[in-house]
Design a protein around this motif. Structure first.
Motif, PDB file in Angstrom:
ATOM      1  N   LEU A   1       0.837  -1.190   0.000  1.00 39.67           N
ATOM      2  CA  LEU A   1       0.000   0.000   0.000  1.00 39.67           C
ATOM      3  C   LEU A   1       0.877   1.247   0.000  1.00 39.67           C
ATOM      4  CD1 LEU A   1      -2.663  -1.018   2.697  1.00 39.67           C
ATOM      5  CD2 LEU A   1      -2.848  -1.232   0.214  1.00 39.67           C
ATOM      6  N   SER A   2       0.344   2.296  -0.559  1.00 36.08           N
ATOM      7  CA  SER A   2       1.045   3.576  -0.567  1.00 36.08           C
ATOM      8  C   SER A   2       0.735   4.338   0.720  1.00 36.08           C
ATOM      9  CB  SER A   2       0.628   4.402  -1.790  1.00 36.08           C
ATOM     10  OG  SER A   2      -0.773   4.652  -1.750  1.00 36.08           O
ATOM     11  N   ARG A   3       1.606   5.322   1.014  1.00 36.17           N
ATOM     12  CA  ARG A   3       1.405   6.103   2.241  1.00 36.17           C
ATOM     13  C   ARG A   3       0.458   7.262   1.936  1.00 36.17           C
ATOM     14  NH1 ARG A   3       4.026   6.696   7.144  1.00 36.17           N
ATOM     15  NH2 ARG A   3       3.786   8.743   8.123  1.00 36.17           N
ATOM     16  N   SER A   4      -0.814   6.985   2.097  1.00 37.87           N
ATOM     17  CA  SER A   4      -1.831   8.004   1.899  1.00 37.87           C
ATOM     18  C   SER A   4      -2.682   8.092   3.156  1.00 37.87           C
ATOM     19  CB  SER A   4      -2.702   7.682   0.683  1.00 37.87           C
ATOM     20  OG  SER A   4      -3.391   6.461   0.871  1.00 37.87           O
ATOM     21  N   SER A   5      -3.414   9.183   3.263  1.00 35.88           N
ATOM     22  CA  SER A   5      -4.251   9.365   4.446  1.00 35.88           C
ATOM     23  C   SER A   5      -5.327   8.292   4.543  1.00 35.88           C
ATOM     24  CB  SER A   5      -4.886  10.754   4.410  1.00 35.88           C
ATOM     25  OG  SER A   5      -5.660  10.913   3.224  1.00 35.88           O
ATOM     26  N   LYS A   6      -5.844   7.856   3.400  1.00 32.37           N
ATOM     27  CA  LYS A   6      -6.874   6.821   3.399  1.00 32.37           C
ATOM     28  C   LYS A   6      -6.313   5.494   3.886  1.00 32.37           C
ATOM     29  CE  LYS A   6     -10.315   4.670   0.386  1.00 32.37           C
ATOM     30  NZ  LYS A   6     -10.874   4.639  -1.000  1.00 32.37           N
ATOM     31  N   ASN A   7      -5.136   5.112   3.388  1.00 37.06           N
ATOM     32  CA  ASN A   7      -4.526   3.850   3.812  1.00 37.06           C
ATOM     33  C   ASN A   7      -4.092   3.900   5.270  1.00 37.06           C
ATOM     34  OD1 ASN A   7      -4.888   2.681   1.284  1.00 37.06           O
ATOM     35  ND2 ASN A   7      -2.885   3.355   0.547  1.00 37.06           N
ATOM     36  N   LEU A   8      -3.601   5.064   5.724  1.00 41.26           N
ATOM     37  CA  LEU A   8      -3.216   5.188   7.133  1.00 41.26           C
ATOM     38  C   LEU A   8      -4.423   5.042   8.059  1.00 41.26           C
ATOM     39  CD1 LEU A   8      -0.621   8.109   6.961  1.00 41.26           C
ATOM     40  CD2 LEU A   8      -0.163   5.691   7.374  1.00 41.26           C
ATOM     41  N   ALA A   9      -5.571   5.586   7.631  1.00 40.76           N
ATOM     42  CA  ALA A   9      -6.785   5.429   8.440  1.00 40.76           C
ATOM     43  C   ALA A   9      -7.219   3.966   8.490  1.00 40.76           C
ATOM     44  CB  ALA A   9      -7.890   6.302   7.866  1.00 40.76           C
ATOM     45  N   LYS A  10      -7.093   3.251   7.375  1.00 40.15           N
ATOM     46  CA  LYS A  10      -7.427   1.828   7.367  1.00 40.15           C
ATOM     47  C   LYS A  10      -6.522   1.040   8.305  1.00 40.15           C
ATOM     48  CE  LYS A  10      -9.334   1.538   2.677  1.00 40.15           C
ATOM     49  NZ  LYS A  10      -9.167   0.938   1.335  1.00 40.15           N
ATOM     50  N   ILE A  11      -5.222   1.377   8.296  1.00 36.53           N
ATOM     51  CA  ILE A  11      -4.271   0.657   9.139  1.00 36.53           C
ATOM     52  C   ILE A  11      -4.588   0.894  10.619  1.00 36.53           C
ATOM     53  CG2 ILE A  11      -1.854   0.564   9.833  1.00 36.53           C
ATOM     54  CD1 ILE A  11      -2.404  -0.906   7.278  1.00 36.53           C
ATOM     55  N   ARG A  12      -4.874   2.138  10.977  1.00 37.85           N
ATOM     56  CA  ARG A  12      -5.187   2.429  12.384  1.00 37.85           C
ATOM     57  C   ARG A  12      -6.459   1.710  12.830  1.00 37.85           C
ATOM     58  NH1 ARG A  12      -4.038   7.802  10.494  1.00 37.85           N
ATOM     59  NH2 ARG A  12      -1.915   8.435  11.067  1.00 37.85           N
ATOM     60  N   ARG A  13      -7.464   1.703  11.964  1.00 35.07           N
ATOM     61  CA  ARG A  13      -8.714   1.035  12.324  1.00 35.07           C
ATOM     62  C   ARG A  13      -8.516  -0.473  12.451  1.00 35.07           C
ATOM     63  NH1 ARG A  13     -14.267   0.915   8.686  1.00 35.07           N
ATOM     64  NH2 ARG A  13     -15.598  -0.053  10.282  1.00 35.07           N
ATOM     65  N   ALA A  14      -7.763  -1.068  11.528  1.00 37.29           N
ATOM     66  CA  ALA A  14      -7.517  -2.504  11.595  1.00 37.29           C
ATOM     67  C   ALA A  14      -6.678  -2.865  12.812  1.00 37.29           C
ATOM     68  CB  ALA A  14      -6.824  -2.966  10.314  1.00 37.29           C
ATOM     69  N   TYR A  15      -5.699  -2.017  13.152  1.00 38.23           N
ATOM     70  CA  TYR A  15      -4.863  -2.285  14.339  1.00 38.23           C
ATOM     71  C   TYR A  15      -5.704  -2.243  15.610  1.00 38.23           C
ATOM     72  CZ  TYR A  15      -0.902  -2.050  17.539  1.00 38.23           C
ATOM     73  OH  TYR A  15      -0.005  -2.312  18.545  1.00 38.23           O
ATOM     74  N   ALA A  16      -6.615  -1.281  15.690  1.00 40.60           N
ATOM     75  CA  ALA A  16      -7.479  -1.198  16.869  1.00 40.60           C
ATOM     76  C   ALA A  16      -8.405  -2.416  16.961  1.00 40.60           C
ATOM     77  CB  ALA A  16      -8.296   0.087  16.825  1.00 40.60           C
ATOM     78  N   ALA A  17      -8.912  -2.892  15.815  1.00 39.09           N
ATOM     79  CA  ALA A  17      -9.780  -4.078  15.829  1.00 39.09           C
ATOM     80  C   ALA A  17      -9.011  -5.321  16.239  1.00 39.09           C
ATOM     81  CB  ALA A  17     -10.405  -4.263  14.448  1.00 39.09           C
ATOM     82  N   LEU A  18      -7.754  -5.457  15.795  1.00 34.64           N
ATOM     83  CA  LEU A  18      -6.935  -6.598  16.195  1.00 34.64           C
ATOM     84  C   LEU A  18      -6.640  -6.570  17.695  1.00 34.64           C
ATOM     85  CD1 LEU A  18      -4.400  -6.715  13.208  1.00 34.64           C
ATOM     86  CD2 LEU A  18      -6.207  -8.368  13.684  1.00 34.64           C
ATOM     87  N   SER A  19      -6.436  -5.381  18.230  1.00 33.74           N
ATOM     88  CA  SER A  19      -6.194  -5.272  19.670  1.00 33.74           C
ATOM     89  C   SER A  19      -7.440  -5.602  20.480  1.00 33.74           C
ATOM     90  CB  SER A  19      -5.704  -3.861  20.007  1.00 33.74           C
ATOM     91  OG  SER A  19      -4.490  -3.568  19.328  1.00 33.74           O
ATOM     92  N   ASP A  20      -8.591  -5.136  20.012  1.00 32.44           N
ATOM     93  CA  ASP A  20      -9.835  -5.437  20.726  1.00 32.44           C
ATOM     94  C   ASP A  20     -10.162  -6.924  20.687  1.00 32.44           C
ATOM     95  OD1 ASP A  20     -10.036  -2.747  21.212  1.00 32.44           O
ATOM     96  OD2 ASP A  20     -11.410  -2.352  19.542  1.00 32.44           O
ATOM     97  N   ALA A  21      -9.816  -7.604  19.600  1.00 38.38           N
ATOM     98  CA  ALA A  21     -10.073  -9.044  19.486  1.00 38.38           C
ATOM     99  C   ALA A  21      -9.033  -9.893  20.195  1.00 38.38           C
ATOM    100  CB  ALA A  21     -10.141  -9.441  18.010  1.00 38.38           C
ATOM    101  N   LYS A  22      -8.059  -9.262  20.876  1.00 37.94           N
ATOM    102  CA  LYS A  22      -6.998  -9.959  21.609  1.00 37.94           C
ATOM    103  C   LYS A  22      -6.122 -10.812  20.691  1.00 37.94           C
ATOM    104  CE  LYS A  22      -8.708  -8.298  25.428  1.00 37.94           C
ATOM    105  NZ  LYS A  22      -8.027  -7.167  26.120  1.00 37.94           N
ATOM    106  N   LEU A  23      -6.058 -10.431  19.410  1.00 38.90           N
ATOM    107  CA  LEU A  23      -5.177 -11.149  18.496  1.00 38.90           C
ATOM    108  C   LEU A  23      -3.739 -10.661  18.610  1.00 38.90           C
ATOM    109  CD1 LEU A  23      -7.445 -11.360  15.325  1.00 38.90           C
ATOM    110  CD2 LEU A  23      -6.765 -13.231  16.809  1.00 38.90           C
ATOM    111  N   ILE A  24      -3.562  -9.428  19.015  1.00 38.19           N
ATOM    112  CA  ILE A  24      -2.230  -8.890  19.268  1.00 38.19           C
ATOM    113  C   ILE A  24      -2.247  -8.203  20.633  1.00 38.19           C
ATOM    114  CG2 ILE A  24      -1.621  -8.585  16.842  1.00 38.19           C
ATOM    115  CD1 ILE A  24      -2.359  -5.659  17.088  1.00 38.19           C
ATOM    116  N   VAL A  25      -1.137  -8.320  21.320  1.00 37.83           N
ATOM    117  CA  VAL A  25      -0.973  -7.684  22.628  1.00 37.83           C
ATOM    118  C   VAL A  25       0.313  -6.878  22.569  1.00 37.83           C
ATOM    119  CG1 VAL A  25      -0.657  -8.022  25.107  1.00 37.83           C
ATOM    120  CG2 VAL A  25      -2.198  -9.520  23.815  1.00 37.83           C
ATOM    121  N   ALA A  26       0.197  -5.579  22.730  1.00 37.29           N
ATOM    122  CA  ALA A  26       1.346  -4.680  22.643  1.00 37.29           C
ATOM    123  C   ALA A  26       2.039  -4.608  23.988  1.00 37.29           C
ATOM    124  CB  ALA A  26       0.903  -3.290  22.195  1.00 37.29           C
TER     125      ALA A  26
END
Length: 409
Positions: free
Chosen positions: A76-101
């Motif tokens: 993916l390219s570094r665009s505002s749209k892709n960055l928003a998708k990454i942040r949203r997906a990261y938050a969903a992965l954290s809420d699902a306990k798939l990743i623990v920081a």
């Protein structure tokens, strides 16, 4: 999965694949797939495998996980749209306990909450996924991700000192587990074969239908790109004319003597698969059944059609149909196949009620009983009952039909 390698694996002992691998729990893989099927999108699943690759690359030593690295792995390219998708997906992965920081380090715990895990035999284990395959999953589409995960579930197993890379895989099983169309999974399988990551070996037909095709995974696969398929070629190359079109009479096959649109009548000697899909040709074959030498002379045309429907499900429909008729295997027909034959015959029943079939020999109250028996036999041969033919004609009721039936004896 037995620990003893099969004879068809030429190199059964592998310590680890080239480039290393990551151990991911089957429940976590299924949960990441389920998250990608929600409104968040498939990029959540891709981000999960990209984070696993980034963490494995640091070999547990920690280090800052940069967004640009994840975008590069996902293509993916570094665009505002892709960055928003990454942040949203990261938050969903954290809420699902798939990743623990943690302290500059990510961990990927085992998750067993996905109901999809029950569809995978021995899915409650850690699957060794090669790192090069993780990079492939970070960029793959939905169908290709399902194909890779399906082959990983069925073929990759981690033992104490080695890995096994073989298994029996059915494309339909992958489509059922991940709720996808079989055609898309089959195209993804061909893509993996073109990449060289999987190799399918010759397998007996009964083994393919029961368990699947013998498959080997190349643990030394280097991640090289496959030759692009037809769908991936640009339009200019896809429709390039390599040879000029024929003109005039060049390369033209002369027409046969038979008139166009006129087909030969079906015969038991040269029975084809297309005869079993044409109701008119089945009627001609039904009329020839006595002269065909068949042992099973069934007087009901409906059973005859049901056997044809049963034979169409086989690998050689014409040969199977002839065998069913010769042996009289009416017990091979299931209820659903008989219902399909009845639905197939319903539109044709009105054709049997036309004047060419009945003519002027409609039974009356003063009809001769012998003629009536011949009429009933002819109607039964056509595949329907006598009253079903007569009730559409004016003046015929159930009482009148029963009176004629009692008069005929």
């Amino acid at each position: 999965m037995p620990k003893t390698p099969p004879k068809w694996d030429p190199d059964p002992h592998h310590v680890k694949p080239d480039g290393g691998f990551a151990l991911l729990h089957g429940g976590a893989i299924c949960a990441a797939w389920d998250l990608g099927r929600t409104d968040i999108g498939h990029h959540a699943t891709r981000l999960y495998f990209a984070l696993v690759e980034m963490s494995t690359r640091r070999a547990g030593q920690g280090g800052e996980l940069k967004v640009d690295e994840a975008l590069n792995l996902m293509g993916l390219s570094r665009s505002s749209k892709n960055l928003a998708k990454i942040r949203r997906a990261y938050a969903a992965l954290s809420d699902a306990k798939l990743i623990v920081a943690g302290d500059r380090k990510l961990s990927f715990p085992d998750v067993r909450t996905s109901p999809r895990l029950a569809k995978v035999p021995r899915g409650d284990r850690r699957v060794p996924v090669p790192r090069r395959v993780l990079r492939l999953l970070a960029k793959a589409t939905t169908a290709r991700t399902a194909a890779v995960l399906g082959y990983a579930f069925r073929c990759l197993h981690n033992h104490r000192k080695s890995l096994t890379r073989w298994g029996l895989v059915q494309v339909q099983w992958i489509a059922d587990v991940f709720d996808l169309n079989r055609g898309s999974v089959d195209r993804a399988k061909q893509w993996l074969v073109g990449l060289g990551w999987i190799k399918q070996l010759p397998t007996h037909g009964w083994l393919v239908r029961r368990h699947g095709v013998r498959t080997l995974i190349d643990l030394r696969w280097g991640g090289s790109a496959a030759r692009p398929g037809v769908d991936e070629l640009p339009l200019a190359r896809r429709f390039t004319k390599r040879h000029p079109l024929p003109r005039g009479s060049n390369n033209q096959q002369p027409a046969g003597r038979r008139r166009p649109g006129v087909s030969k009548p079906p015969t038991w000697r040269k029975l084809t698969d297309g005869d079993l899909r044409d109701l008119g040709r089945l009627r001609e074959l039904f009329a020839q059944r006595d002269s065909s030498g068949a042992v099973y002379a069934n007087p009901r045309f409906r059973d005859f059609v049901a056997l044809a429907v049963r034979a169409r499900d086989g690998d050689r429909p014409a040969a199977l149909f002839r065998w069913l008729i010769d042996r009289g295997r009416r017990d091979w027909v299931t209820q659903s196949q008989e219902d399909e034959a009845i639905r197939w015959l319903k539109p044709a029943r009105k054709q049997t009620m036309d004047p060419p079939l009945l003519g002027t020999k409609l039974p009356r109250l003063e009809i001769d009983p012998i003629d009536y028996r011949l009429f009933v036999a002819a109607v039964k041969t056509a595949g329907c009952r006598a009253f079903q033919v007569l009730r559409d004609h004016r003046g015929w009721t159930r009482e009148r039909f029963q009176a004629v039936e009692r008069a005929a004896g």
